[in-house]
Design an enzyme around this catalytic site. Structure first.
Site, PDB file in Angstrom:
ATOM      1  N   GLU A  95     -41.445  66.044 138.521  1.00  0.00           N
ATOM      2  CA  GLU A  95     -40.534  65.071 138.769  1.00  0.00           C
ATOM      3  C   GLU A  95     -39.482  66.291 138.334  1.00  0.00           C
ATOM      4  O   GLU A  95     -38.284  66.403 138.726  1.00  0.00           O
ATOM      5  CB  GLU A  95     -40.133  64.455 137.260  1.00  0.00           C
ATOM      6  CG  GLU A  95     -40.906  63.262 138.184  1.00  0.00           C
ATOM      7  CD  GLU A  95     -41.032  62.390 139.284  1.00  0.00           C
ATOM      8  OE1 GLU A  95     -40.247  62.906 140.148  1.00  0.00           O
ATOM      9  OE2 GLU A  95     -42.320  62.963 139.625  1.00  0.00           O
ATOM     10  N   HIS A 134     -38.247  68.171 141.661  1.00  0.00           N
ATOM     11  CA  HIS A 134     -37.351  67.327 142.613  1.00  0.00           C
ATOM     12  C   HIS A 134     -36.330  67.647 141.976  1.00  0.00           C
ATOM     13  O   HIS A 134     -35.197  67.311 142.737  1.00  0.00           O
ATOM     14  CB  HIS A 134     -37.585  66.078 142.129  1.00  0.00           C
ATOM     15  CG  HIS A 134     -39.307  65.477 143.346  1.00  0.00           C
ATOM     16  ND1 HIS A 134     -39.206  66.265 144.417  1.00  0.00           N
ATOM     17  CD2 HIS A 134     -40.439  64.803 142.925  1.00  0.00           C
ATOM     18  CE1 HIS A 134     -39.831  65.380 144.689  1.00  0.00           C
ATOM     19  NE2 HIS A 134     -41.189  64.406 144.140  1.00  0.00           N
TER      20      HIS A 134
END
Length: 868
Positions: A300, A303
């Site tokens: 994450e 990202h």
């Protein structure tokens, strides 16, 4: 009628017409602690149009719309709001202002604004989940990734609550939280999380940069929150990613919020990442669980640059988002200084590659760069190709262009497209500039075709064991029936590893399988059907020759006959974990492909698993052996194989070091198949304290594993399940109890579970998932047989009437996969022919059907092995 769908063509037309400037979103969530229901949502959107008098639409999923005002003119909601869209007639060239007042709904499906009440404190906890198209469940939005804008949230919340969003958390005034606008981001990565959450705070600081860090969870989990370990992994990611990307973290803070009933692993909301709260471990878990959690955290975080800072133009490049983050998580763990998991490529080979190979052999296989025509397509495309095959191919691309050149291209890509949208060609263009390689041919072979290649060694030796000829044969097996496209040969960058057994030492009876540091590895390009390897000619043949050593490429690998025979006896003797994982994966793939009988796979595992030190590999082998015996074994031999396996699990449990990860893993494996009176007595004894195994802590989660198995075999009923729930009156306890109840081997238990999932839509997502998990028991085939017809009678209505997440749980989870028979295939085919399902539902059913077909082939191969 569009319903809740949106086509790519519609999105392209809208993006050509409109440029969105900003959203102001005002939500009244002051009643969220009550019964749920609906809340007031007011959205003001400022956008520009390239034409005057054009028509467009904005997306909204809401029970009621009260006002629609466009450029000061009031529009009748009854006329303009239908099919999850608000029509926008007569748009002006230049600036337009739209205001929408609606009642939006809280959900219990994990989509939109999810509301959960913790049974421990009776407090409500809320969070949003917007990917793919669910921001429109909370506010009116142009729901496509290339219409970026700034977002300013104002939220009225219950007194005493905390509200977190993408921007830094402000001080509330009269319970109203006014956030500053975000940078330009896509709708699907906006977020709101609110409730009386517990929090821990820190900061990442380096060279004058200061990023506030926050970790949140429910108070009932606070005692289990190991925030120091989570911050450590997060800081490691900040260090490594900022160095490799040469771009400072692009948002003002970084919060990680462990939230309940989350459908996925986590979600990359900009600056406010949501993570499933099962990653706050209430009981002892193995190091593999901590490694997976760390990988999720790093995924994450990656990202924030690849996906949030620079975002795909349309969902056909979803694979690039997810593949890059998946590659980056493993690379960071492998190469970052002081990483706790430098063996992450072993885990990648063991888990991600296995997922990819399985997905790529289904009738729904597709090119990595999939054709995504609409939202329905993308919703079923979060699969092993999008994540795992894509990441595997990126890993090969790094080897092909060079690691330094790869990251130099990524750096240029971020600088060139910050806060914008891109296509694959933008990244490949940057990599071509830094590497000097033409990637068009590579892209066409790897990204635009489906299927998987098989690599086999062809070896000739003389009487003295000296290699006289060596080549790598590449095969392109036909794509599964129903798959689109044609199989193809591809260029592969691989290593060939040469392994020999060392002399035994005081610690090992058989020595270790080692690769010579100087002469034990050759790296080469494989292209076409046959690639000669002249470098090996004239060398003594080693004990094991391993293609794709170091796991550089994406291909199924087969061992030559002599290597396979040696590995069968010595698989556990590889000194390094990665070649062991590659050989384990090859054996499992051969079992799935009916090239290796289940009984022989079991023998291989039992001969080598005792020497396997990597706990993640051990736990994968536990799952695979259980699946192989239950689905791939000759039914007449199944009981004997289960007995052999369960006896082995108990022996390993008793001999494992007390308190070790291996002991815990073996305890779970034993519980999963225990079924004789003596074995079940042991489980009961461990639960009530009459029996102990030195070092084994029978804690909350392990207790539930024992209870669920005892319920599934009929030893425990409602009284025992309710008694265990009294010990654990938590959300997790509620889920575990639901699994145990639906696992009971009675017609009443199955009927009740079926009705709660299929005939009612009241269960929350996590509880529904738990009920389905208990309902399907491979040892209850006869009891479950009547539900095959019930499934096909109900499945289309379920798909049409439920939200995507809830429907997919039911469609996949309740398919009669344990009924491995030609009759199941026939009934599936008849349903596919008569029900005329849409592409997404057809895909899910066809994938499940392929599992039964594969199991039938494997069972036949296992039965044939009895005659040897």
């Amino acid at each position: 009628m569009p319903g809740t769908n949106l086509t790519r063509e519609e999105a392209q037309q809208r993006a050509k017409l409109l440029t969105v400037d900003s959203y102001e979103i005002d939500l009244d969530l002051s009643g969220a602690q009550g019964e749920g229901g609906t809340y007031r949502s007011v959205t003001t959107v400022r956008f520009d149009s390239a034409e005057t008098g054009a028509e467009s639409f904005i997306d909204l999923v809401a029970p009621a719309v009260h006002e629609v005002t466009l450029n000061g003119d009031s529009l009748d909601p009854a006329e303009v709001f239908k099919d999850s869209r608000i029509a926008l007639p007569g748009i002006l060239e230049g600036r337009n202002i739209l205001r929408v007042v609606a009642d939006c709904a809280y959900t219990n499906t994990g989509e939109g604004l999810h509301r959960f009440v913790d049974p421990v404190d009776q407090q409500a906890y809320l969070y949003t989940q917007f990917e793919v198209p669910d921001a429109r469940r909370v506010f009116a939005s142009f729901e496509q990734p290339d219409l970026k804008a700034t977002f300013q949230f104002t939220v009225k919340a219950p007194t005493g609550w905390t509200v977190i969003s993408n921007s830094p958390t402000p001080e509330p005034k009269d319970d109203i939280w006014v956030f500053e606008p975000t940078p330009r981001i896509s709708t699907y990565i906006t977020a709101l999380i609110l409730g009386p959450y517990h929090s821990v705070h820190s900061v990442y600081e380096k060279d004058g940069q200061s990023v506030p860090l926050g970790i949140y969870c429910r108070p009932s989990l606070a005692e289990f929150l190991d925030s120091d370990a989570i911050f450590e992994v997060t800081r490691q990611g900040f260090e490594w990613f900022q160095e490799k990307f040469d771009y400072a973290y692009p948002f003002k803070k970084y919060d990680q919020l462990f939230v309940p009933e989350f459908n996925a692993g986590a979600m990359e909301n900009a600056g406010a990442v949501t993570i499933r709260d099962q990653y706050v471990f209430r009981s002892k878990v193995t190091d593999a669980a901590y490694e997976v959690r760390a990988a999720t955290i790093l995924h994450e975080l990656a990202h924030m640059w690849f996906g949030d800072l620079v975002t795909m133009e349309w969902w056909n490049d979803l694979w690039l988002n997810e593949s890059f983050a998946t590659y980056a998580e493993a690379a960071c763990q492998a190469y970052a200084p002081q990483s706790r998991w430098p063996h992450s490529w072993t885990t990648f080979a063991n888990s991600m590659k296995t997922w990819a190979y399985r997905q790529d052999q289904l009738p729904s296989t597709h090119p990595i760069m999939a054709e995504i025509n609409d939202l329905d397509d993308v919703l079923v495309n979060f699969d092993g190709i999008t994540y795992a095959k894509g990441a595997s191919v990126l890993k090969q691309l790094v080897a092909y262009v060079g690691e330094d050149e790869f990251f130099q291209g990524v750096q240029a890509y971020f600088k060139r497209h910050a806060f914008g949208n891109t296509r694959l060609s933008d990244l490949l263009g940057a990599l071509e500039e830094t590497s000097g390689r033409d990637l068009k041919t590579w892209s066409k072979a790897w990204l635009e075709t489906a299927g998987i290649n098989v690599l086999r060694p062809e070896i000739e030796t003389d009487a003295n064991g000296v290699i006289t000829a060596f080549a790598v044969r590449q095969e392109a097996p036909a794509l599964p029936a129903g798959a689109k496209g044609e199989s193809t040969l591809r260029p592969h960058r691989i290593a060939v590893g040469l392994y020999d057994l060392s002399a035994p030492d005081t610690d090992t009876a058989s020595g270790k399988l080692l690769r010579d540091d100087e002469n034990g590895r050759i790296e080469l390009d494989v292209d076409g059907e046959l690639t000669a390897v002249p470098e090996l000619v004239g060398r003594r043949r080693p004990a094991v020759i391993l293609l794709n050593d170091d796991d550089l490429s994406y291909a199924k690998v087969r061992l030559d006959e002599q290597s396979l025979a040696f590995v069968t006896e010595h698989l556990g003797d590889f000194e390094s974990s990665l070649p062991r994982a590659l050989c384990w994966a090859s054996a499992w793939d051969m079992t799935r492909d009916a090239e290796l009988a289940t009984r022989d796979y079991l023998s291989l595992v039992l001969s080598g698993i005792g020497k396997e030190s990597d706990i993640g590999v051990v736990q994968s082998l536990h799952r695979q052996v259980k699946l192989a015996i239950e689905l791939y074994a000759d039914p007449t031999a199944r009981e004997a194989l289960l007995t052999r396996w369960t006896d082995a699990t108990l022996a390993h449990l008793k001999s494992a070091a007390g308190g070790s990860d291996h002991q815990l893993a073996w305890a779970r494996a034993f519980a999963a198949t225990a079924r004789t009176p003596e074995q079940l007595d042991l489980l009961e004894g461990l639960l009530d304290g009459r029996e102990t195994i030195e070092g084994l802590a029978v804690d909350t989660e392990l207790r539930w594993a024992f209870v669920q198995q005892l319920a599934a075999v009929g030893r425990f009923d409602e009284a025992e399940i309710a008694g265990e729930y009294e010990r654990d009156r938590t959300a997790a306890g509620e889920r575990h109890a639901a699994t145990a109840r639906s696992a009971r081997p009675t017609e009443e238990a199955k009927s009740e579970a079926w009705a709660s999932v299929v005939e009612s839509d009241k269960l929350p997502n996590a509880v529904q998932e738990a009920v389905i998990g208990g309902f399907v028991q491979t040892g209850q085939r006869e009891l479950l047989a009547p539900y095959t017809d019930k499934y096909f009678a109900a499945v289309k209505d379920v798909w049409d009437s439920r939200s995507h997440e809830m429907a997919q749980q039911i469609v996949v989870g309740l398919y009669p996969s344990v009924q491995v028979s030609e009759e199941t295939l026939r009934k599936t085919d008849e349903w596919l022919a008569s029900a005329e399902p849409g592409p997404a539902l057809r895909r899910l059913i066809s994938e499940s059907r392929a599992g039964v077909e594969r199991a039938l082939r494997a069972q036949a191969a296992d039965a044939a092995a009895t005659s040897r």
